[in-house]
Design an enzyme around this catalytic site. Structure first.
Site, PDB file in Angstrom:
ATOM      1  N   VAL A 326     -22.598  49.916 133.804  1.00  0.00           N
ATOM      2  CA  VAL A 326     -21.702  49.075 134.749  1.00  0.00           C
ATOM      3  C   VAL A 326     -20.857  49.264 135.789  1.00  0.00           C
ATOM      4  CG1 VAL A 326     -20.741  46.544 134.963  1.00  0.00           C
ATOM      5  CG2 VAL A 326     -22.175  47.216 132.887  1.00  0.00           C
ATOM      6  N   GLU A 327     -20.652  49.103 137.017  1.00  0.00           N
ATOM      7  CA  GLU A 327     -19.895  50.094 137.794  1.00  0.00           C
ATOM      8  C   GLU A 327     -18.393  50.038 137.574  1.00  0.00           C
ATOM      9  OE1 GLU A 327     -20.918  46.006 140.193  1.00  0.00           O
ATOM     10  OE2 GLU A 327     -21.995  47.264 138.546  1.00  0.00           O
ATOM     11  N   PRO A 328     -17.639  49.239 136.811  1.00  0.00           N
ATOM     12  CA  PRO A 328     -16.464  49.530 136.703  1.00  0.00           C
ATOM     13  C   PRO A 328     -16.312  50.518 135.688  1.00  0.00           C
ATOM     14  CG  PRO A 328     -16.770  47.439 135.549  1.00  0.00           C
ATOM     15  CD  PRO A 328     -18.324  47.777 136.305  1.00  0.00           C
TER      16      PRO A 328
END
Length: 531
Positions: A326-328
């Site tokens: 997930v990008e974060p």
């Protein structure tokens, strides 16, 4: 300078007019909510600080009142450069009224830009955004007329290739949140599910002569922290704001504290997965079939269709060798959705967001499943702007421009669509009022021509038709059993697609109750097409 320990009201009084603020947060995670509320309260009471310039990488808010919604007041802002806007609807009227300059740049670009600011680099050079609304040849990432006065992105050539050159800010204020501070101002993130770009932001403000404010839960004795646990060294911190309200320390928009978001030693029984057979499951099943055995690193976008693909892969026993990202910053575990998006239960690892986007930009993901809001004849996708509603791009541009296989998922029409899956067929009970396949998208969040030039494999999966990106546009390759090609597909498109000479029915197993017994695609019989 020795760090000072103050409350949020005192901190708000130290924010000067015309400040350039680097702001941290992802939805509700890592957000210094108490400080943001104090800044708004001071502005309402005194008219200061005013004319603030805000830079933030991720969407910060809850879609209602939190996060950057606190900043929605006439005169408080002069500019916002944000990676995502959909969580701050209170800002939309001010954008429309040109109360301040509004820009939307890719989340990954903004997460990395603070490192460049810390190093005093004048621009960030990236191919991310080419051909999209961020490209200066298109819209330059500008969201309103007020932004037309300043170009913050330009186009240059390096080794004969086009690149975008993003202007790098020089923040003189950083507003961050950690978990604990010690008496020397060292900051840890023990209870935070993410670390994002906090270190980079603190360095950027410090190296540009600014002040760094960090909101924390508690202050601990000096020397009580392990050096490797410290994410922001005390020499970068000017002010520590110990929160007065536990509600201002929520891990996400919906969770006060869940130890599973920060611990790996969590064993969660998988439980039975039984996704009901409906149009959503049809879309997810067909999308999942584009995953090859070699695709091990996967990204799921936010939304019910990408999230259902994840469930289908588990239901079919095809998720054992998958590592989700997930990008974060999370690798592995069980990614969460809704107000907890960005968090993961029992993540294998959590890294800083700029490094995750380094991984994405370099092609680290094998396949991604994302939502489909609007698609046009060139294969362009819009998920970022619909009339006055500003959703923003988030990490969408970084992910879609650099992943070898991109699968878009969504229904064919919207607004009132009613369907059922029965007797191995798709039955359209009531057609949606809005066609999603249009002649030209309102805003280009994903460029089909650029993707084709980059030799990406791109597919568009709906409950009744499947398309692939080809030279010059998109090609219809499958339709659902029970669907009339002309009445149910072509008549609801704003353009005429290419139609495959080998047009076939979608795999019959997709429309049946039992498990498919694997996600290998077994297309149905060939469909005759009238010349």
């Amino acid at each position: 300078m020795t760090v000072q320990f103050i409350n949020s009201d005192e901190a708000a009084k130290l924010i000067p007019d015309d400040a350039t603020i680097a702001l941290e947060g992802f939805l509700g995670a890592d957000v210094a909510e108490e400080m943001l509320r104090a800044i708004r309260k001071r502005f309402d009471d005194e008219g200061h600080p005013r004319q603030l310039e805000i830079w933030h990488a991720s969407g910060i808010g809850d879609g209602d009142a939190k996060g950057t919604n606190n900043l929605a007041a006439k005169g408080l802002l002069r500019r916002i450069v944000g990676g995502h806007w959909g969580l701050a609807p209170k800002l939309e009227p001010l954008v429309a009224e040109n109360d301040f300059e509004a820009y939307n740049f890719p989340q990954g670009v903004l997460s990395q830009i603070f490192r460049d600011s810390a190093a005093h680099k004048p621009i960030q050079i990236s191919r991310v955004g080419l051909g999209t609304f961020v490209d200066p040849d298109v819209e330059g990432g500008k969201l309103n007329d007020a932004a037309k006065a300043h170009d913050l992105v330009s186009k240059i050539q390096v080794h004969g290739q086009d690149y975008l050159a993003y202007e790098v800010p020089k923040p003189n204020v950083a507003i961050l949140r950690g978990t604990f501070a010690d008496e020397d101002g060292n900051i840890t993130f023990d209870d935070e599910p993410l670390t994002l770009e906090s270190t980079s932001i603190a360095m950027a403000a410090h190296n540009n002569g600014g002040k760094v404010f960090v909101q924390v839960k508690r202050v601990l004795k000096a020397g009580s922290m392990k050096p490797k646990d410290i994410r922001i060294p005390g020499l970068l911190v000017d002010y520590v704001v110990e929160t007065a309200d536990e509600k201002m320390t929520m891990q996400s928009n919906t969770t006060q504290f869940n130890p599973d978001y920060v611990d790996q030693n969590v064993i969660k029984p998988a439980g039975a997965i039984n996704v009901p057979l409906d149009a959503k499951k049809v879309i997810a099943r067909r999308a999942a079939m584009f995953k090859n055995d070699s695709d091990e690193i996967v990204n799921y976008g936010i939304g019910k269709y990408p999230e259902t693909v994840s469930l289908i892969l588990k239901e079919e026993g095809a998720a054992e060798n998958i590592t989700t990202t997930v990008e974060p910053g999370t690798f592995g575990g069980v990614p969460m959705g809704g107000g907890d998006f960005g968090c993961a239960i029992g993540p294998e690892a959590t890294i800083d967001q700029p490094y995750m986007f380094d991984f994405y930009d370099g092609g680290g993901i094998d396949i991604t499943f994302l939502g489909l809001a609007e698609l046009d004849h060139k294969g362009n996708i819009n998920v970022s702007k619909f009339g006055p509603k500003i959703a923003g791009t988030g990490g969408f541009v970084n992910i879609t421009q650099n992943t070898p296989t991109v699968v878009y998922t969504g229904t064919f029409t919207a607004s009132g669509l009613k369907e059922e899956v029965k007797n191995g067929k798709l039955n359209i009970i009531q057609e949606g009022k809005r066609d999603k396949l249009v002649a030209d998208v309102e805003q280009i969040t994903f460029s089909g021509p650029v993707a084709h030039e980059n030799k990406q494999n791109v597919y568009y999966v709906t409950e009744r038709a499947v398309f692939q990106l080809v030279d010059g546009g998109i090609e219809l390759i499958e339709i659902a059993p029970g669907v009339d090609l002309q009445k149910d597909v072509l008549d609801h498109m704003g353009f005429t697609p290419k139609i495959s000479d080998n047009l076939r029915l979608m795999d019959a197993r997709i429309f049946a109750e039992p498990l498919m017994g694997g996600i290998n695609n077994q297309p149905g019989e060939k469909v005759g097409v009238m010349a």
